[in-house]
Each structure stands twice: as C-alpha cells, then as structure tokens.
Design a protein around this motif. Sequence first.
Motif, PDB file in Angstrom:
ATOM      1  N   GLU A 208      -5.026   1.075  -9.489  1.00  0.00           N
ATOM      2  CA  GLU A 208      -4.592  -0.190  -9.727  1.00  0.00           C
ATOM      3  C   GLU A 208      -3.123  -0.141  -9.950  1.00  0.00           C
ATOM      4  OE1 GLU A 208      -7.471   0.112 -13.315  1.00  0.00           O
ATOM      5  OE2 GLU A 208      -7.945  -2.033 -12.724  1.00  0.00           O
ATOM      6  N   ILE A 209      -2.543   1.004 -10.040  1.00  0.00           N
ATOM      7  CA  ILE A 209      -0.988   0.969  -9.895  1.00  0.00           C
ATOM      8  C   ILE A 209      -0.837   2.261  -8.883  1.00  0.00           C
ATOM      9  CG2 ILE A 209       1.163   1.720 -11.234  1.00  0.00           C
ATOM     10  CD1 ILE A 209      -0.308   0.285 -13.603  1.00  0.00           C
ATOM     11  N   LEU A 210      -0.119   2.189  -8.175  1.00  0.00           N
ATOM     12  CA  LEU A 210       0.130   3.287  -7.077  1.00  0.00           C
ATOM     13  C   LEU A 210       1.657   3.427  -6.893  1.00  0.00           C
ATOM     14  CD1 LEU A 210      -0.773   5.276  -4.918  1.00  0.00           C
ATOM     15  CD2 LEU A 210      -0.789   3.445  -3.210  1.00  0.00           C
ATOM     16  N   VAL A 211       2.019   4.795  -7.371  1.00  0.00           N
ATOM     17  CA  VAL A 211       3.533   5.062  -7.274  1.00  0.00           C
ATOM     18  C   VAL A 211       3.435   6.183  -6.088  1.00  0.00           C
ATOM     19  CG1 VAL A 211       5.560   5.928  -8.441  1.00  0.00           C
ATOM     20  CG2 VAL A 211       3.633   4.815  -9.697  1.00  0.00           C
ATOM     21  N   ALA A 212       4.325   5.756  -5.317  1.00  0.00           N
ATOM     22  CA  ALA A 212       4.651   6.621  -3.956  1.00  0.00           C
ATOM     23  C   ALA A 212       5.866   7.106  -4.022  1.00  0.00           C
ATOM     24  CB  ALA A 212       4.640   5.772  -2.645  1.00  0.00           C
ATOM     25  N   ALA A 213       6.046   8.502  -4.320  1.00  0.00           N
ATOM     26  CA  ALA A 213       7.128   9.371  -4.265  1.00  0.00           C
ATOM     27  C   ALA A 213       6.910  10.577  -3.329  1.00  0.00           C
ATOM     28  CB  ALA A 213       7.557   9.807  -5.755  1.00  0.00           C
ATOM     29  N   VAL A 214       6.879  10.540  -1.912  1.00  0.00           N
ATOM     30  CA  VAL A 214       6.544  11.692  -1.196  1.00  0.00           C
ATOM     31  C   VAL A 214       7.689  12.004  -0.362  1.00  0.00           C
ATOM     32  CG1 VAL A 214       3.885  11.920  -0.951  1.00  0.00           C
ATOM     33  CG2 VAL A 214       5.043   9.971   0.208  1.00  0.00           C
ATOM     34  N   GLY A 215       8.433  11.197  -0.132  1.00  0.00           N
ATOM     35  CA  GLY A 215       9.708  11.374   0.918  1.00  0.00           C
ATOM     36  C   GLY A 215       9.205  11.476   2.205  1.00  0.00           C
ATOM     37  N   ARG A 216       8.228  10.512   2.512  1.00  0.00           N
ATOM     38  CA  ARG A 216       7.814  10.406   4.082  1.00  0.00           C
ATOM     39  C   ARG A 216       7.900   8.904   4.463  1.00  0.00           C
ATOM     40  NH1 ARG A 216       5.665  15.243   5.899  1.00  0.00           N
ATOM     41  NH2 ARG A 216       5.799  16.786   4.218  1.00  0.00           N
ATOM     42  N   PRO A 217       8.587   8.732   5.578  1.00  0.00           N
ATOM     43  CA  PRO A 217       8.696   7.166   5.891  1.00  0.00           C
ATOM     44  C   PRO A 217       7.153   6.478   6.015  1.00  0.00           C
ATOM     45  CG  PRO A 217       9.930   8.537   7.450  1.00  0.00           C
ATOM     46  CD  PRO A 217       9.237   9.486   6.420  1.00  0.00           C
ATOM     47  N   GLY A 218       7.106   5.661   5.231  1.00  0.00           N
ATOM     48  CA  GLY A 218       5.900   4.459   5.654  1.00  0.00           C
ATOM     49  C   GLY A 218       4.408   5.363   5.594  1.00  0.00           C
ATOM     50  N   PHE A 219       4.481   6.231   4.643  1.00  0.00           N
ATOM     51  CA  PHE A 219       3.264   7.003   4.589  1.00  0.00           C
ATOM     52  C   PHE A 219       2.179   6.257   4.278  1.00  0.00           C
ATOM     53  CE2 PHE A 219       0.594   9.990   2.012  1.00  0.00           C
ATOM     54  CZ  PHE A 219       0.616  11.111   2.863  1.00  0.00           C
ATOM     55  N   VAL A 220       2.417   5.521   3.193  1.00  0.00           N
ATOM     56  CA  VAL A 220       1.235   4.746   2.553  1.00  0.00           C
ATOM     57  C   VAL A 220       1.184   3.594   3.299  1.00  0.00           C
ATOM     58  CG1 VAL A 220       0.709   3.199   0.309  1.00  0.00           C
ATOM     59  CG2 VAL A 220       1.781   5.323   0.279  1.00  0.00           C
ATOM     60  N   THR A 221      -0.167   3.473   3.880  1.00  0.00           N
ATOM     61  CA  THR A 221      -0.493   2.462   4.655  1.00  0.00           C
ATOM     62  C   THR A 221      -1.666   1.661   3.895  1.00  0.00           C
ATOM     63  OG1 THR A 221      -2.240   3.638   5.731  1.00  0.00           O
ATOM     64  CG2 THR A 221       0.044   3.699   6.878  1.00  0.00           C
ATOM     65  N   ARG A 222      -2.177   0.632   4.563  1.00  0.00           N
ATOM     66  CA  ARG A 222      -3.159  -0.400   4.042  1.00  0.00           C
ATOM     67  C   ARG A 222      -4.248   0.189   3.495  1.00  0.00           C
ATOM     68  NH1 ARG A 222      -4.893  -6.303   5.549  1.00  0.00           N
ATOM     69  NH2 ARG A 222      -2.869  -6.626   6.336  1.00  0.00           N
ATOM     70  N   GLN A 223      -4.851   1.377   4.217  1.00  0.00           N
ATOM     71  CA  GLN A 223      -6.109   2.087   3.823  1.00  0.00           C
ATOM     72  C   GLN A 223      -5.920   2.770   2.617  1.00  0.00           C
ATOM     73  OE1 GLN A 223      -4.575   2.360   7.021  1.00  0.00           O
ATOM     74  NE2 GLN A 223      -6.189   0.960   7.506  1.00  0.00           N
ATOM     75  N   HIS A 224      -4.519   2.993   1.904  1.00  0.00           N
ATOM     76  CA  HIS A 224      -4.339   3.770   0.861  1.00  0.00           C
ATOM     77  C   HIS A 224      -4.454   2.683  -0.445  1.00  0.00           C
ATOM     78  CE1 HIS A 224      -2.319   6.563   3.413  1.00  0.00           C
ATOM     79  NE2 HIS A 224      -2.752   7.521   2.647  1.00  0.00           N
ATOM     80  N   VAL A 225      -4.393   1.448  -0.122  1.00  0.00           N
ATOM     81  CA  VAL A 225      -4.166   0.617  -1.316  1.00  0.00           C
ATOM     82  C   VAL A 225      -5.324  -0.298  -1.461  1.00  0.00           C
ATOM     83  CG1 VAL A 225      -2.476  -1.588  -1.805  1.00  0.00           C
ATOM     84  CG2 VAL A 225      -1.722   0.390  -0.542  1.00  0.00           C
ATOM     85  N   ARG A 226      -5.525  -0.540  -2.792  1.00  0.00           N
ATOM     86  CA  ARG A 226      -6.564  -1.261  -3.347  1.00  0.00           C
ATOM     87  C   ARG A 226      -6.190  -2.685  -3.376  1.00  0.00           C
ATOM     88  NH1 ARG A 226     -10.046  -0.133  -8.757  1.00  0.00           N
ATOM     89  NH2 ARG A 226     -10.470  -2.177  -9.502  1.00  0.00           N
ATOM     90  N   PRO A 227      -7.072  -3.549  -2.902  1.00  0.00           N
ATOM     91  CA  PRO A 227      -6.523  -5.130  -2.863  1.00  0.00           C
ATOM     92  C   PRO A 227      -5.972  -5.347  -4.273  1.00  0.00           C
ATOM     93  CG  PRO A 227      -8.361  -4.918  -1.523  1.00  0.00           C
ATOM     94  CD  PRO A 227      -8.169  -3.373  -2.085  1.00  0.00           C
ATOM     95  N   GLY A 228      -4.936  -5.993  -4.326  1.00  0.00           N
ATOM     96  CA  GLY A 228      -4.397  -6.491  -5.704  1.00  0.00           C
ATOM     97  C   GLY A 228      -3.708  -5.687  -6.673  1.00  0.00           C
ATOM     98  N   ALA A 229      -3.619  -4.285  -6.072  1.00  0.00           N
ATOM     99  CA  ALA A 229      -2.956  -3.073  -6.878  1.00  0.00           C
ATOM    100  C   ALA A 229      -1.619  -3.501  -6.807  1.00  0.00           C
ATOM    101  CB  ALA A 229      -3.077  -1.786  -5.995  1.00  0.00           C
ATOM    102  N   ALA A 230      -0.836  -2.796  -7.691  1.00  0.00           N
ATOM    103  CA  ALA A 230       0.700  -2.764  -7.827  1.00  0.00           C
ATOM    104  C   ALA A 230       1.192  -1.599  -7.230  1.00  0.00           C
ATOM    105  CB  ALA A 230       1.126  -2.848  -9.741  1.00  0.00           C
ATOM    106  N   VAL A 231       2.116  -1.826  -6.416  1.00  0.00           N
ATOM    107  CA  VAL A 231       2.445  -0.628  -5.471  1.00  0.00           C
ATOM    108  C   VAL A 231       4.241  -0.304  -5.672  1.00  0.00           C
ATOM    109  CG1 VAL A 231       2.718   0.432  -2.997  1.00  0.00           C
ATOM    110  CG2 VAL A 231       0.992  -1.063  -3.636  1.00  0.00           C
ATOM    111  N   VAL A 232       4.513   0.726  -6.267  1.00  0.00           N
ATOM    112  CA  VAL A 232       5.930   0.939  -6.360  1.00  0.00           C
ATOM    113  C   VAL A 232       6.268   2.106  -5.404  1.00  0.00           C
ATOM    114  CG1 VAL A 232       7.836   1.732  -8.053  1.00  0.00           C
ATOM    115  CG2 VAL A 232       5.755   0.619  -8.775  1.00  0.00           C
TER     116      VAL A 232
END
Length: 322
Positions: A208-232
């Motif tokens: 429900e809260i996704l924090v992306a800190a990988v250092g890879r451009p555009g790594f997190v795509t639509r498939q990684h995200v639950r609809p309605g989630a907070a994405v930082v």
Amino acid sequence: MTEAPAGATILDGTALAAKVRESVRKDAEKLSATGRPPHLRVILLGSDPASQTYVAAKTKAARESGCTAETVRLPSGIAPGALLAEVRRGNTDEGVDGLLVQLPLEPGHDVRRIYDAIDPWKDVDGVHPENVGRLHQGRPRFTPCTPAGILALLDGGGVTIPGRRAVVLGRSDIVGKPVAALLTCRDATVTICHSKTPDLERVCSEAEILVAAVGRPGFVTRQHVRPGAAVVDVGVNRLAPGVAPPAHLMGTARVRRAFEEGRPVLVGDVDFDAVAPIAGWISPVPGGVGPLTVAMLLANTVLAARLSRERHRSEEMDPLTL
Ligand code: NAP
C-alpha cells in the motif's frame, strides 16, 4: 512541477521543503539572536561532479535558511587516515554544530569507519551507530535526511501509515534500512526487498506504500504497483547525453526529448508515466524526495546547535556531569 497523467496525487517535495526551510529559518534566527547561527561543515573528498553539485546545494540552502556553512575539500586519492583526521578535527571544533562527509567515498575508504568516527552529537546525517540504534528503538536524535524526507512527504500528502503494508525496495544504510525502521516505528508492516529477493514484482504489488530506492532508472513499472498505492521514488539517476535510456522510458516525452537533443536528464527509479495513472499518490523526480533531503539536513543542523547549547548549559549547572 511534473503533472500526473491521471489519478494520482502528486507528493510535491518542493512545496513541502519550502515550509520546512521556513521553519528552520525561524529557529536559526532565534539561535543567532542568543549566540551565533547554527554552523554546518561538509567534508568533500575528490571531484565527483554529482557530489560537488549536492554539496553546493546543501551549503547554499543552509545559508539561505540563516545558518552558516562551509565545505572542506580534500584531494582525490587522500589516505583514509587523513580523512578520519579531518572528521576528528570537525568533532573537536566548537564552531561546528553539524558535520557530514559527502558520500559516496572513493574506493579504498571504509565508509563504516567514517560512521564510527563522527561525533554522534554532530552527526546530522544520522549515520553513527548510536544514532542508528536510537532510530531503531523509536527514539531518534538525528533521523537520516532522506528517510526523514520520505516520511514527511507521506504525511504531507495525507497518506495513512499505521496498519499499512509497506515495501521498501533497497536496503542501503542511508535510505532503505532507516526508512524501513521509521515506517515500522509508525506501525506499518514492512518488507525490505533487495537484489536477492525472489518474485520481486509480486511482493511490491502487494504494497500500500512502496518506497523505491534501487538506483536503477525506471525500475518500478506498472506491474510492481498495487492500484491506489502511495509510491515514493527516491532514485536520482542521471542519464548522460547520448546514452539511450531503458527502452520503456522512451515513452516519457521529457526523457525522449533529452535523448534526441543530446542533453542529460534526471530520472527516478519509477517509470512515472506508467505508474501515475494507477497509483493513489506518487512523488516526482525531480521535485519529490530530493528537496526534502536538503530541508531535513537543515532541520538536523538547527537541532544539533540547540542540543549543543543545552548540553553546555547542563554541564555548567552540574560540573559532575563533565
Ligand atoms: P545503494 O546503496 O546502491 O542501494 C541500492 C539497493 O537497491 C541495494 O539494497 C540493492 O540490493 C538494491 N537493488 C539494486 N538492484 C536491484 C534489483 N535489480 N532488484 C532488487 N533490488 C536491487 O543505493 P542508495 O544509496 O540507497 O540510493 C538509492 C537511490 O536513491 C539512488 O538512485 C540514489 O541516487 C538515490 N538517492 C537519492 C537521495 C535523494 O535525496 N533524493 C538520497 C540518497 C540516495 P543489494 O543490497 O542486494 O545490493
């Protein structure tokens, strides 16, 4: 500011950082009126262009907020002992309230020796083991700046944290681990993912809260995200001129144009255009976590100055504590 293609509320770090900086300016003014302004010293090793830019931004922001700031520049190739000696010099200098060593260090230096060496009362990056321990026990002194900024962004956007399922992508000492600790202390149920995590897409898509800190451009795509989630999006990835971005980012007009015109471009770890239509909240890059990281550094510098004065006062009142 970046526009969300649809749906998601933008977590606007620039606007929130301005508010934090205004409150820092008032606190710095009060401290100046009763002594001297809070002072930040940054130790910069070598000539990495990104590090130079970050350090210039930090010291400029400190001055604009009523603090004083300086950069100690050490030449590339300096021995680890000389860097440690510079840290000790900052520790004992009574004119320094906040002290930090700009990361990353050059190869040959052990970053954890720097963490150990820095005076925990001046440690405005929150990396000394004493400050890390306090954070994990839920009684932080100096909260690391980027994680503090991430929490401020979520709170500022009205995202509920207690009871929520959070996934932190990345386990670095300066971002992933401390932000997971902060979310845990705020009663989220937290999973930390890293390069050895199997089935990453599925784990992330439950957050429900996704924090992306990988250092890879555009790594997190639509498939990684639950609809309605907070994405930082914590990532700051500079794509050099002429270097083709990952193919899926070519759909982003800003990135494609920069590539075609041979300009560098900053992109996050999240494919913003793909994710924003389904997310509930999303932070842009630039203009999300970055400005808050700087603002939180200033807040920690003011805190360091205040704590230093309080400690001096209590030592004067009770010489036995010396
Ligand atoms: P880091 O030390 O390089 O850590 C990256 C983490 O991502 C590691 O835990 C790594 O796993 C994980 N990872 C890498 N590739 C992966 C993959 N394919 N699948 C799953 N996990 C993967 O980076 P950092 O210092 O935390 O920084 C992360 C990003 O945030 C960078 O872009 C950095 O520039 C940015 N940043 C921004 C700010 C700001 O103020 N906005 C501040 C700090 C950092 P392993 O541990 O298994 O290797």
